[in-house]
Design an enzyme around this catalytic site. Sequence first.
Site, PDB file in Angstrom:
ATOM      1  N   LYS A  22      12.248   6.655   5.060  1.00  0.00           N
ATOM      2  CA  LYS A  22      12.009   5.297   4.556  1.00  0.00           C
ATOM      3  C   LYS A  22      10.587   5.148   4.010  1.00  0.00           C
ATOM      4  O   LYS A  22      10.387   4.612   2.920  1.00  0.00           O
ATOM      5  CB  LYS A  22      12.210   4.281   5.695  1.00  0.00           C
ATOM      6  CG  LYS A  22      11.620   2.902   5.390  1.00  0.00           C
ATOM      7  CD  LYS A  22      11.793   1.922   6.519  1.00  0.00           C
ATOM      8  CE  LYS A  22      10.594   1.693   7.400  1.00  0.00           C
ATOM      9  NZ  LYS A  22       9.445   1.000   6.817  1.00  0.00           N
ATOM     10  N   ASN A  23       9.601   5.609   4.767  1.00  0.00           N
ATOM     11  CA  ASN A  23       8.226   5.337   4.360  1.00  0.00           C
ATOM     12  C   ASN A  23       7.789   6.181   3.165  1.00  0.00           C
ATOM     13  O   ASN A  23       6.789   5.878   2.526  1.00  0.00           O
ATOM     14  CB  ASN A  23       7.260   5.467   5.550  1.00  0.00           C
ATOM     15  CG  ASN A  23       7.436   4.285   6.503  1.00  0.00           C
ATOM     16  OD1 ASN A  23       8.059   3.271   6.142  1.00  0.00           O
ATOM     17  ND2 ASN A  23       6.928   4.417   7.713  1.00  0.00           N
ATOM     18  N   CYS A 116       7.344  -6.278   8.699  1.00  0.00           N
ATOM     19  CA  CYS A 116       7.318  -6.444  10.163  1.00  0.00           C
ATOM     20  C   CYS A 116       6.044  -7.129  10.614  1.00  0.00           C
ATOM     21  O   CYS A 116       4.957  -6.830  10.132  1.00  0.00           O
ATOM     22  CB  CYS A 116       7.398  -5.075  10.835  1.00  0.00           C
ATOM     23  SG  CYS A 116       9.058  -4.437  10.919  1.00  0.00           S
ATOM     24  N   ARG A 121      -2.416  -7.160   9.734  1.00  0.00           N
ATOM     25  CA  ARG A 121      -2.242  -5.940   8.930  1.00  0.00           C
ATOM     26  C   ARG A 121      -2.979  -6.117   7.606  1.00  0.00           C
ATOM     27  O   ARG A 121      -2.373  -6.338   6.555  1.00  0.00           O
ATOM     28  CB  ARG A 121      -0.751  -5.649   8.712  1.00  0.00           C
ATOM     29  CG  ARG A 121      -0.039  -5.315  10.001  1.00  0.00           C
ATOM     30  CD  ARG A 121       1.429  -5.055   9.811  1.00  0.00           C
ATOM     31  NE  ARG A 121       1.696  -3.750   9.223  1.00  0.00           N
ATOM     32  CZ  ARG A 121       2.934  -3.319   8.929  1.00  0.00           C
ATOM     33  NH1 ARG A 121       3.970  -4.091   9.147  1.00  0.00           N
ATOM     34  NH2 ARG A 121       3.115  -2.128   8.420  1.00  0.00           N
ATOM     35  N   ASP A 124      -7.567  -4.519   3.209  1.00  0.00           N
ATOM     36  CA  ASP A 124      -8.921  -4.432   2.649  1.00  0.00           C
ATOM     37  C   ASP A 124      -9.249  -3.031   2.124  1.00  0.00           C
ATOM     38  O   ASP A 124      -9.979  -2.893   1.142  1.00  0.00           O
ATOM     39  CB  ASP A 124      -9.948  -4.855   3.705  1.00  0.00           C
ATOM     40  CG  ASP A 124      -9.828  -4.043   4.985  1.00  0.00           C
ATOM     41  OD1 ASP A 124      -8.725  -4.047   5.593  1.00  0.00           O
ATOM     42  OD2 ASP A 124     -10.795  -3.379   5.373  1.00  0.00           O
ATOM     43  N   ASP A 304       5.159   4.315  15.185  1.00  0.00           N
ATOM     44  CA  ASP A 304       6.523   3.852  14.912  1.00  0.00           C
ATOM     45  C   ASP A 304       7.517   4.295  15.983  1.00  0.00           C
ATOM     46  O   ASP A 304       8.652   3.819  15.995  1.00  0.00           O
ATOM     47  CB  ASP A 304       6.987   4.336  13.525  1.00  0.00           C
ATOM     48  CG  ASP A 304       6.152   3.720  12.416  1.00  0.00           C
ATOM     49  OD1 ASP A 304       5.522   2.679  12.662  1.00  0.00           O
ATOM     50  OD2 ASP A 304       6.116   4.292  11.309  1.00  0.00           O
ATOM     51  N   ARG A 396      16.654  -2.649   7.800  1.00  0.00           N
ATOM     52  CA  ARG A 396      15.586  -2.321   6.852  1.00  0.00           C
ATOM     53  C   ARG A 396      15.279  -0.831   6.862  1.00  0.00           C
ATOM     54  O   ARG A 396      14.814  -0.284   5.865  1.00  0.00           O
ATOM     55  CB  ARG A 396      14.302  -3.072   7.221  1.00  0.00           C
ATOM     56  CG  ARG A 396      14.324  -4.546   6.897  1.00  0.00           C
ATOM     57  CD  ARG A 396      12.944  -5.171   7.108  1.00  0.00           C
ATOM     58  NE  ARG A 396      11.930  -4.222   6.710  1.00  0.00           N
ATOM     59  CZ  ARG A 396      10.859  -3.890   7.441  1.00  0.00           C
ATOM     60  NH1 ARG A 396      10.638  -4.467   8.598  1.00  0.00           N
ATOM     61  NH2 ARG A 396      10.005  -3.001   7.021  1.00  0.00           N
TER      62      ARG A 396
END
Length: 419
Positions: A22-23, A116, A121, A124, A304, A396
């Site tokens: 997924k990522n 999420c 989060r 920057d 995760d 998701r």
Amino acid sequence: MEVLKIKGGRALRGAVHVSGAKNSAVALIPATLLAETPTTIENLPDISDVRIYRHLLEELGAHVTHEGPLMRVDTSDIANMPLPNGHVKQLRASYYLMGAMLGRFKEAVIGLPGGCNLGPRPIDQHIKGFEALGAQVTYEQGAVHLSADRLIGCRIYLDVVSVGATINIMLAAARAEGQTVIENAAKEPEIIDVATLLNAMGAKIKGAGTDVIRIYGTPRLTGCRHAIIPDRIEAGTYMIAAAATKGDVVIDNVIPKHLEPISAKLREMGVTVLEAEDSLRVTGVEEVESVDIKTLPYPGFPTDLQQPVTTLLIRGRGTSIVTDNIYSSRFKHVDELRRMGANIKVEGRSAVVEGVTELQGARVKATDLRAGAALVIAGLMAQGVTEITSVEHIDRGYEHLEAKLQALGAESWRELKED
Ligand code: EPU
């Protein structure tokens, strides 16, 4: 409202095939915008984050064909559309559109991302990178506005090791002028996956997977074909589920090296993990040893899997301390696990888990994606039926979760309920 139900108490047995990561997928899809000819991505997971990203590309005018695990993206008609609202808000990783559109158009307007809720989060470090490359950045009505006359390669030191910032800067720098060096870069396998795609498009990226990445910008990139790496977090979830149910499961289509932090911790607990070339076999034990775990950037233990592994440690012989060094408040699953009989306290960034002999099924809520995975594992361990609400979080990131669990012998199904 859809709920996921699990009747616990069965050991998982058999083999499960791991989907594409997924990522990686949520970075590779926007990366296709950088190429002027079509790109095909293979091994995409069938998850809602991928479907949302498809809509985002279509909003920009891309022609997308998406069949099963294949997606072909033709960007020849894309336009620099502002995306302040809508689908961008449904997906944390929509922030990759900033780097990709800045690289392609030297301009982008992207709504601040959703996704999420794991505590603060910030982005920057992404912004620091874009500014260093020459972009002007302003914020208006919840959207980030980026524009540059030219993007010029530079040296960027990340103050925080960030997967998203590393990838986003790579995306923009791939089409900048000259050389960009990212220092203190994140080293996750998904970063190597994105660099592999960009290099296949004609970019020149060296050092992905180490903490110094050099990107030699190229004015034009062309489409390519790329297969996504296996999802190490999905794989780790099934490894933990196998151990939690005292089962015996072969996890197929994995890169065992990516799973070393999980294999090592499971072995410390007394679980057997056998490695083959592209699979792992996990065999559970009657009682797991309690262990302490600290999450860290790759190759440390992944944040995760912090929530799923906390669930497994409920079966520990004594006390385990699980500390999340990446997200300070990724502990919303703990209240739900307590409803099922777990004895866990949250102290600062740590969950202190006292082993208990049994969990009982209950009605619980998946507050975020990996909290959902943690509750699924708890449901598999528990006596009786567990009903999990807010399953959209699970959808998701986990492809065909119940089907995969059913194939391993679990009793799990969905029901429609009145809200
Ligand atoms: N951070 C900053 N400033 C930034 C960026 C990050 O302070 O500009 C902080 C974050 O607040 C966090 C830490 O740095 O404390 C690491 O964040 P990172 O940027 O690495 O996270 P991310 O890129 O937003 C990705 C995954 C997450 C995963 C983290 C950490 C994607 C789409 N998401 O997020 O995955 O937890 O890396 O490995 O790749 C998940 O799959 O469930 C998930 C949340």
